[in-house]
Design a protein around this motif. Structure first.
Motif, PDB file in Angstrom:
ATOM      1  N   PHE A  21      44.595  -6.410   5.921  1.00  0.00           N
ATOM      2  CA  PHE A  21      45.376  -6.095   4.320  1.00  0.00           C
ATOM      3  C   PHE A  21      46.836  -5.567   5.251  1.00  0.00           C
ATOM      4  N   PRO A  22      46.700  -4.147   5.956  1.00  0.00           N
ATOM      5  CA  PRO A  22      48.295  -3.817   6.377  1.00  0.00           C
ATOM      6  C   PRO A  22      48.773  -4.092   7.648  1.00  0.00           C
ATOM      7  N   VAL A  23      48.151  -5.101   8.012  1.00  0.00           N
ATOM      8  CA  VAL A  23      48.742  -5.920   8.826  1.00  0.00           C
ATOM      9  C   VAL A  23      49.375  -6.905   8.329  1.00  0.00           C
ATOM     10  N   ILE A  24      48.514  -7.267   7.452  1.00  0.00           N
ATOM     11  CA  ILE A  24      49.914  -8.369   6.555  1.00  0.00           C
ATOM     12  C   ILE A  24      50.757  -8.550   6.212  1.00  0.00           C
ATOM     13  N   HIS A  25      50.440  -7.537   5.470  1.00  0.00           N
ATOM     14  CA  HIS A  25      51.415  -6.450   4.454  1.00  0.00           C
ATOM     15  C   HIS A  25      52.932  -6.585   5.677  1.00  0.00           C
ATOM     16  N   PHE A  26      52.783  -5.680   6.701  1.00  0.00           N
ATOM     17  CA  PHE A  26      54.026  -5.696   7.638  1.00  0.00           C
ATOM     18  C   PHE A  26      54.287  -6.874   7.722  1.00  0.00           C
ATOM     19  N   VAL A  75      44.542 -11.642  -0.519  1.00  0.00           N
ATOM     20  CA  VAL A  75      43.858 -10.931  -0.259  1.00  0.00           C
ATOM     21  C   VAL A  75      43.260  -9.738  -0.661  1.00  0.00           C
ATOM     22  N   LEU A  76      43.603  -9.158  -1.824  1.00  0.00           N
ATOM     23  CA  LEU A  76      43.210  -8.675  -2.968  1.00  0.00           C
ATOM     24  C   LEU A  76      41.891  -9.036  -3.234  1.00  0.00           C
ATOM     25  N   ALA A  77      42.387 -10.803  -3.730  1.00  0.00           N
ATOM     26  CA  ALA A  77      41.458 -11.444  -4.362  1.00  0.00           C
ATOM     27  C   ALA A  77      39.740 -11.054  -3.544  1.00  0.00           C
ATOM     28  N   VAL A  78      40.087 -11.697  -2.280  1.00  0.00           N
ATOM     29  CA  VAL A  78      38.662 -12.077  -1.418  1.00  0.00           C
ATOM     30  C   VAL A  78      38.099 -10.689  -1.233  1.00  0.00           C
ATOM     31  N   LEU A  79      39.145  -8.692  -0.407  1.00  0.00           N
ATOM     32  CA  LEU A  79      38.456  -8.216  -1.094  1.00  0.00           C
ATOM     33  C   LEU A  79      37.687  -7.821  -2.539  1.00  0.00           C
ATOM     34  N   ALA A  80      38.287  -7.983  -3.846  1.00  0.00           N
ATOM     35  CA  ALA A  80      37.585  -7.631  -4.545  1.00  0.00           C
ATOM     36  C   ALA A  80      36.256  -8.612  -4.387  1.00  0.00           C
ATOM     37  N   GLY A  81      36.369  -9.967  -4.889  1.00  0.00           N
ATOM     38  CA  GLY A  81      35.536 -10.635  -4.035  1.00  0.00           C
ATOM     39  C   GLY A  81      34.258 -10.230  -3.672  1.00  0.00           C
ATOM     40  N   MET A  82      34.355 -10.294  -2.039  1.00  0.00           N
ATOM     41  CA  MET A  82      33.403  -9.188  -1.277  1.00  0.00           C
ATOM     42  C   MET A  82      31.980  -7.745  -1.587  1.00  0.00           C
ATOM     43  N   LEU A  83      33.237  -7.245  -1.908  1.00  0.00           N
ATOM     44  CA  LEU A  83      32.704  -5.727  -3.137  1.00  0.00           C
ATOM     45  C   LEU A  83      31.637  -6.299  -4.834  1.00  0.00           C
ATOM     46  N   SER A 154      55.416  -1.878  -6.928  1.00  0.00           N
ATOM     47  CA  SER A 154      54.345  -3.188  -5.500  1.00  0.00           C
ATOM     48  C   SER A 154      53.338  -2.761  -5.759  1.00  0.00           C
ATOM     49  N   CYS A 155      53.056  -1.404  -5.894  1.00  0.00           N
ATOM     50  CA  CYS A 155      51.548  -0.295  -6.360  1.00  0.00           C
ATOM     51  C   CYS A 155      50.682  -1.118  -7.772  1.00  0.00           C
ATOM     52  N   PHE A 156      51.726  -1.009  -8.360  1.00  0.00           N
ATOM     53  CA  PHE A 156      51.037  -1.282  -9.870  1.00  0.00           C
ATOM     54  C   PHE A 156      50.866  -1.946  -9.950  1.00  0.00           C
ATOM     55  N   VAL A 157      52.121  -3.354  -9.548  1.00  0.00           N
ATOM     56  CA  VAL A 157      51.279  -5.012 -10.061  1.00  0.00           C
ATOM     57  C   VAL A 157      50.035  -5.035  -9.241  1.00  0.00           C
ATOM     58  N   LEU A 158      50.023  -4.501  -7.929  1.00  0.00           N
ATOM     59  CA  LEU A 158      48.594  -4.788  -6.394  1.00  0.00           C
ATOM     60  C   LEU A 158      47.090  -4.003  -7.614  1.00  0.00           C
ATOM     61  N   MET A 159      47.381  -3.053  -7.905  1.00  0.00           N
ATOM     62  CA  MET A 159      46.934  -2.753  -8.607  1.00  0.00           C
ATOM     63  C   MET A 159      46.172  -2.995 -10.109  1.00  0.00           C
ATOM     64  N   SER A 160      46.781  -4.016 -10.768  1.00  0.00           N
ATOM     65  CA  SER A 160      46.741  -4.546 -11.619  1.00  0.00           C
ATOM     66  C   SER A 160      45.637  -5.697 -11.366  1.00  0.00           C
ATOM     67  N   VAL A 161      46.065  -6.485 -10.797  1.00  0.00           N
ATOM     68  CA  VAL A 161      45.489  -7.596  -9.769  1.00  0.00           C
ATOM     69  C   VAL A 161      44.163  -6.852  -9.182  1.00  0.00           C
ATOM     70  N   TYR A 162      43.940  -6.795  -8.576  1.00  0.00           N
ATOM     71  CA  TYR A 162      42.098  -6.232  -7.899  1.00  0.00           C
ATOM     72  C   TYR A 162      41.777  -5.359  -9.154  1.00  0.00           C
TER      73      TYR A 162
END
Length: 333
Positions: A21-26, A75-83, A154-162
C-alpha cells in the motif's frame, strides 16, 4: 481490543497488501511529482513552469492526489476483501470465532488495522511529497495549508471507502460477492438516476419538468455517491466536502460491527449472509435489471413505449430466474 496476538493474526493474513500500500502510494504521488519537476527533461520542465503561475497551476489542480486516491481505493478494496470475504473461504473465520476474543474485538481490530495503515501511509507519503517540492523548481509555490488539506481529506475519504467495503464484506458471503456489491454501490446512485430518467422520458412526463430540473436531481444522485469524493480539484482546497464521506464512514462502521457480530458461518458462500438482505437484493436486482433491459430495448426501436414494456416484461422474467439461481449457489471465491 488492543491484543497483540490478535493484531498479529490479522497482519499475517494481509501483510503483503500492508507493505504494498505505501509503495503504491509513493509510486502514484511522490515519484510522479519527482518525475515531473526533477527527473524530467529540462526543456519540458521549463515548459511546465510557464503554466505554474500560482499554487493551483504548480500542483496541477490536485490531480496527482486525486489520481492517487483512486488507485489506493482499489488496494483498500482488496484489503477489506481479504479481511472479511476471503477468510470465509479458507476457514480462518471459524478459527477466529473459536479464539478467546469477542466478535467486537475481531471486527474493530480489522477496522483499526485498515485505518492505521491509511493514516501512516498518507502521513509518510505527504512528507515525501513536500520534501520533493521543496527541492524542485516550484518550491516558491509550496503551501503548507494545501498539503494539510490533502492529508486530512485523503485520510478521511480513504477511511470512508475502506469502512464501506468492510461493511459490505460483513453482509456478503464471499469475497467475490463483496467485490461485486462494492462496485455496484459505487455507481448505484448515478445508474439509478439514469434508469429513472429513461422511464420518465419514455412516458412523456418530461424528466426535467417532473423533478423541476434534471440537472439538480442528477447532481443530487451524484453527490451521494462516494466515488465523486475521490477526485476533487483546487476549488475545494479550503472547504472540506466531508459530509457525505462522513455519513458513509459512520454508518458503515456501525453497520459493519452489527453485522459481523451476528453473521452465521453456515451461510458462508451465499451472496448474502442475512435473509433480510437477500430479500432486498432480490427485489433491487429485479427492479434495476428490468428497467435496464427496458431502457436498452426502447433505444433500439422507434416505438419507445411499446418496446420499453416488451423489454421490461422480458427482463423481469429473466432477472427473476437469474437472481433465484444466484441466491441458491455457493460461491467458492
Amino acid at each position: 481490543m488492543l491484543s497483540k496476538a490478535l493484531w498479529w493474526k490479522e497482519y499475517k493474513q494481509v501483510k503483503w497488501i500492508i507493505w504494498l500500500f505505501p509503495v503504491i502510494h509513493f509510486l502514484t504521488l511522490g515519484l510522479q511529482r519527482l518525475d515531473t519537476w526533477v527527473l524530467d527533461d529540462e526543456e519540458r520542465i521549463e515548459h511546465a513552469l510557464r503554466y505554474a503561475v500560482d499554487t493551483a497551476g504548480a500542483f496541477g489542480g490536485g490531480d496527482l492526489e486525486s489520481s492517487s486516491r483512486m488507485v489506493l481505493t482499489l488496494v483498500l478494496a482488496v484489503l477489506a476483501g481479504m479481511l472479511t470475504g476471503a477468510e470465509r473461504r479458507n476457514g480462518i473465520q471459524e478459527m477466529s470465532f473459536a479464539l478467546p476474543y469477542s466478535r467486537k474485538q475481531l471486527f474493530w481490530t480489522k477496522w483499526m488495522l485498515g485505518l492505521g495503515l491509511i493514516v501512516i501511509s498518507v502521513a509518510v507519503n505527504s512528507v515525501i511529497d513536500m520534501i520533493v517540492i521543496h527541492n524542485s523548481p516550484i518550491a516558491e509555490y509550496f503551501n503548507l495549508r494545501y498539503h494539510g488539506f490533502q492529508m486530512i481529506y485523503s485520510c478521511f475519504v480513504l477511511m470512508s471507502v475502506y469502512s464501506t467495503v468492510l461493511f459490505i464484506g460483513t453482509l456478503s458471503g464471499s469475497m467475490a460477492a463483496q467485490m461485486i456489491f462494492s462496485a455496484i454501490l459505487a455507481y448505484f446512485p448515478v445508474g439509478l438516476s439514469a434508469l429513472i430518467g429513461k422511464f420518465m422520458d419514455v412516458h412523456g412526463y418530461g424528466y426535467t419538468n417532473y423533478y423541476g430540473s434534471s440537472d439538480s436531481f442528477n447532481g443530487f444522485m451524484e453527490d451521494i455517491s462516494l466515488v465523486k469524493y475521490l477526485y476533487i480539484n483546487m476549488d475545494y482546497a479550503y472547504d472540506l466536502p466531508i459530509t457525505v464521506p462522513a455519513v458513509y464512514l459512520i454508518l458503515a462502521s456501525i453497520g459493519g460491527y452489527w453485522a459481523y457480530s451476528r453473521n452465521k458461518c453456515e451461510n458462508n458462500g451465499k451472496l448474502m449472509l442475512f435473509p433480510a438482505g437477500e430479500t432486498v437484493l432480490k427485489i433491487g436486482f429485479v427492479i434495476c435489471a428490468s428497467l435496464l433491459g427496458a431502457g436498452f430495448l426502447s433505444s433500439i426501436f422507434r416505438n419507445e413505449l411499446v418496446s420499453y414494456y416488451i423489454g421490461l416484461l422480458g427482463s423481469l422474467v429473466l432477472s427473476t430466474i437469474l437472481i433465484r439461481w444466484l441466491t441458491r449457489v455457493r460461491l467458492k471465491v
